[in-house]
Design an enzyme around this catalytic site. Structure first.
Site, mmCIF file in Angstrom:
data_model
loop_
_atom_site.group_PDB
_atom_site.id
_atom_site.type_symbol
_atom_site.label_atom_id
_atom_site.label_comp_id
_atom_site.label_asym_id
_atom_site.label_seq_id
_atom_site.Cartn_x
_atom_site.Cartn_y
_atom_site.Cartn_z
ATOM 1 N N GLN A 71 -8.168 14.541 3.365
ATOM 2 C CA GLN A 71 -7.489 13.696 2.387
ATOM 3 C C GLN A 71 -8.283 13.581 1.092
ATOM 4 O O GLN A 71 -9.468 13.264 1.117
ATOM 5 C CB GLN A 71 -7.283 12.293 2.962
ATOM 6 N N ARG A 88 -0.780 9.173 -0.430
ATOM 7 C CA ARG A 88 -1.929 9.701 -1.166
ATOM 8 C C ARG A 88 -1.829 11.180 -1.497
ATOM 9 O O ARG A 88 -2.246 11.603 -2.574
ATOM 10 C CB ARG A 88 -3.184 9.482 -0.334
ATOM 11 N N LEU A 143 -14.882 5.430 -5.016
ATOM 12 C CA LEU A 143 -13.490 5.058 -4.810
ATOM 13 C C LEU A 143 -13.023 3.863 -5.635
ATOM 14 O O LEU A 143 -13.734 2.874 -5.770
ATOM 15 C CB LEU A 143 -13.271 4.716 -3.334
ATOM 16 N N HIS A 170 -12.022 12.275 0.479
ATOM 17 C CA HIS A 170 -12.072 10.897 0.967
ATOM 18 C C HIS A 170 -12.048 10.749 2.484
ATOM 19 O O HIS A 170 -12.789 9.963 3.047
ATOM 20 C CB HIS A 170 -10.880 10.152 0.367
ATOM 21 N N PHE A 187 0.859 -1.192 0.000
ATOM 22 C CA PHE A 187 0.000 0.000 0.000
ATOM 23 C C PHE A 187 0.889 1.234 0.000
ATOM 24 O O PHE A 187 2.087 1.143 0.284
ATOM 25 C CB PHE A 187 -0.897 -0.011 1.254
ATOM 26 N N HIS A 222 -8.360 11.320 -2.053
ATOM 27 C CA HIS A 222 -7.834 10.037 -2.533
ATOM 28 C C HIS A 222 -7.516 10.181 -4.012
ATOM 29 O O HIS A 222 -8.310 10.743 -4.757
ATOM 30 C CB HIS A 222 -8.875 8.941 -2.303
ATOM 31 N N ARG A 245 -3.048 10.671 6.084
ATOM 32 C CA ARG A 245 -3.205 9.295 6.545
ATOM 33 C C ARG A 245 -2.673 8.318 5.502
ATOM 34 O O ARG A 245 -2.891 8.497 4.310
ATOM 35 C CB ARG A 245 -4.689 9.003 6.767
ATOM 36 N N GLU A 303 -6.735 1.969 -3.314
ATOM 37 C CA GLU A 303 -5.284 1.999 -3.482
ATOM 38 C C GLU A 303 -4.752 0.584 -3.722
ATOM 39 O O GLU A 303 -3.684 0.392 -4.298
ATOM 40 C CB GLU A 303 -4.688 2.573 -2.192
#
Ligand code: FAD
Length: 569
Positions: free
Chosen positions: A231, A277, A243, A345, A117, A233, A382, A246
């Site tokens: 955030q 991100r 979404l 996000h 990730f 995304h 994050r 990721e």
């Protein structure tokens, strides 16, 4: 009158984990109250996975590396003591979830599988295909039912009752009947999720992610922390903002511009598509703004190409992504690249939690966990997979602490619940009868478009000042807005109206704190202050509600052993 020792507001992963733990204390009565049916909470939409240094794929991984990745990912704004705790606890919580029955995907030898990730040194993200949140939420809900946790489903919490800096309970509306109730509780745990719906126009969140708990606490005098950090995304579907996990890049997906280039080579040559991100979102926006994307305006996009992964891997690891791409874009990722663009996000900021061990706020007996809380473990950005972790790691001790607090709290016989209930009833009655001149969709869209354009992925003083003025104007116009439906049964117009009030308060707090933070850090990227400024802003912002807009203070970040360095990937 309904009465609990511990009342948990919210039935996503954070609320359910707290409920399971509080419910172990047999001396307290626990209730969970939620505006949507528990399994519709946004946790159920989480796709890619949950981080823990199990070292199943790469034996070099450890909680310490996980902590360092998280601190660096947070652009050094995360509190390091809380981050270390989270990363140490992570493996235990994964096994606890597994023992509850969460069906994690497996390695060939039977151990829990882990995928790479963004921003992570090793493949660390445990997953169940691309439906991780769904299986976690359902499993935790089953456990709650098994343990006899009491639920108030489809109840909207509208106010927090506080007296003498102590929790007293909440005011809530039973959506099915429209009745307004004061509910007594010695401890109230907020687990109401995030505020990304402020950016309604491009958004990955559930319709209900309207930051209610944060706004309720804020208006009740509890400060909100680091609310300027939102955030975006990198990969939302072009037309809806839904979404694309990721995990799609974790499995090896490429980001491609209209020149056919894997453009991440120009932004994060080592990590490429798996940079954090904030960086990938800025890279995509830059490609689009400089003419290397496709399409126009809000519909502009770049490509996420999965074709080289092959049909089998896509079907096995990313089945939901394939379905979403087919249903919402008419594109089968086995055959064609997916058109994507960043989407609002996640809320890094939230209700100010003073002590990560209990998740108590400055008001005694009021706790906050999950996305509505700011512990802070995510700081300015994050890492993917760390939020499902946050909700279970901090939900558990928060539930225990709330139960212990309530257990030791004598019965309150003086607080006048009846008077509070009558007042709230009269206020809601007046709203139902109110005549309005404004339109809810107009106010909400103007708010969201303003925030997207002026307090979005790239920020600058002039536009942010305009945004602050615009939100003030919209708050004035909101006073002339009415729910527009006077019925009692399932009055969603009333709920939408109240939610918009919450979003407006939070939009204002985001814009004001963002304008005040004259640096770039994590997701807060200012064109006029492109550098991080540790001297002046290695600090958490705390915004206090006032009628004239937020009053902002700053507190220190907790640093244990990771001194701030330049953040390169
Ligand atoms: C599409 C998507 C994919 C994601 N994927 C991942 C991932 O792969 N890995 C990861 O780590 N994170 C992921 N995240 C983030 C993560 O899922 C969330 O941050 C987390 O699940 C939030 O959990 P929560 O318990 O705090 O709140 P939520 O799950 O949002 O639940 C909020 C609860 O509060 C209740 N509530 C809210 N307001 C009120 C009110 N006024 N009155 C009564 N009840 C109320 C709601 O009914 C709901 O039950 C993803 C997020 C999204 C949107």
């Amino acid at each position: 009158m309904l009465s609990y020792d511990v009342l948990i507001v919210g039935a996503g992963g954070g609320g359910l984990m707290a409920a399971l733990e509080a419910n172990k204390n047999k001396n307290v009565k626990v209730g969970v109250i939620t505006k949507v049916y528990p399994t519709r909470s946004h946790t159920g939409a989480a796709q890619g996975g949950i981080n823990a240094a199990l070292a199943n794929v790469d034996p070099s991984d450890s909680p310490e590396v996980h902590a360092f990745d998280t601190v660096k990912g947070s652009d050094y704004l995360g509190d390091q003591d809380a981050i270390e705790f989270m990363c140490e606890e992570a493996p235990k919580r994964i096994y606890e979830l597994e023992h509850m029955g969460v069906p994690f995907s497996r390695l060939p030898d039977g151990r829990i599988a882990q995928r790479p990730f963004g921003g992570a040194g090793f493949p660390r993200t445990c997953y169940a295909a691309d439906k991780t949140g769904h299986v976690m939420l359902h499993t935790m809900y089953e456990q709650c039912l098994k343990e006899g946790v009491e639920f108030l489903n489809e109840w909207y919490v509208h106010e927090l009752l506080i007296d003498n800096n102590e929790a007293k309970g909440v005011i809530a509306i039973d959506i099915r009947t429209g009745e307004v109730h004061a509910i007594k509780a010695k401890a109230v745990v907020f687990a109401t999720g995030g505020y990304a719906r402020v950016y309604w126009v491009r958004n990955s969140n559930a319709i209900g992610s309207t930051g209610d708990g944060i706004a309720i606490c804020y208006r009740a005098g509890i400060p909100v922390k680091d609310i300027e950090f939102v955030q975006f995304h990198p990969t939302g579907l072009r037309s809806t903002g839904i979404l694309v996990t990721e995990g799609a890049r974790g499995e090896g997906g490429y980001l491609i511009n209209n020149k056919g280039e894997r453009f991440m080579a120009n932004y994060a040559p080592n990590k490429m598509e798996l940079a954090p991100r904030d960086m990938v979102a800025r890279a995509i926006e830059t490609e689009i703004l400089e003419g290397r994307g496709w399409g126009e305006g809000m519909n502009a996009y770049v490509h996420l190409d999965l074709r080289h992964l092959g049909a089998q891997k896509i079907k096995e690891r990313l089945p939901q992504i394939r379905m979403l791409a087919i249903d919402f874009e008419g594109v089968d990722p086995i055959e064609e690249p997916i058109p994507v663009r960043p989407t609002a996000h996640y809320s890094m900021g939230g209700i100010h939690v003073e002590d990560y061990k209990t998740s108590m706020t400055p008001v005694k007996g009021v706790f906050a966990v999950g996305e509505c809380a700011c512990v802070s473990v995510h700081g300015a950005n994050r890492l993917g997979g760390n939020s499902l972790l946050d909700i279970v790691v901090f939900g558990k001790p928060a539930g225990a602490a709330a139960a212990e607090y309530a257990e030791n709290m004598p019965e309150d016989t003086t607080y006048n619940y009846k008077a509070e209930e009558e007042r709230a009833k009269a206020e809601i009655e007046a709203l139902l009868k109110k005549e309005g001149t404004e339109n809810i969709n107009e106010i909400r869209t103007e708010m969201a478009q303003t925030m997207w354009d002026k307090v979005g992925i790239f920020r600058e003083e002039g536009p942010m000042k305009e945004a602050i003025e615009k939100i003030k104007e919209l708050k004035e116009r909101y006073k002339n807005l009415a729910p527009g439906d006077s019925s009692k049964l399932f009055n969603t117009a009333l709920i939408n109206y109240l939610e918009l009030g919450n979003l407006l308060d939070l939009a204002e707090a985001i814009a004001v704190t963002a304008e005040m933070r004259k640096e770039s850090r994590g997701a807060h990227a200012r064109r006029d202050y492109p550098k991080r400024d540790d001297e002046n802003f290695l600090k958490h912002s705390l915004a206090y509600y006032t009628e004239d807009g937020p009053k902002v203070e700053y507190i220190d970040v907790k640093i244990t052993k990771y001194q701030p360095q330049e953040r390169k990937y």
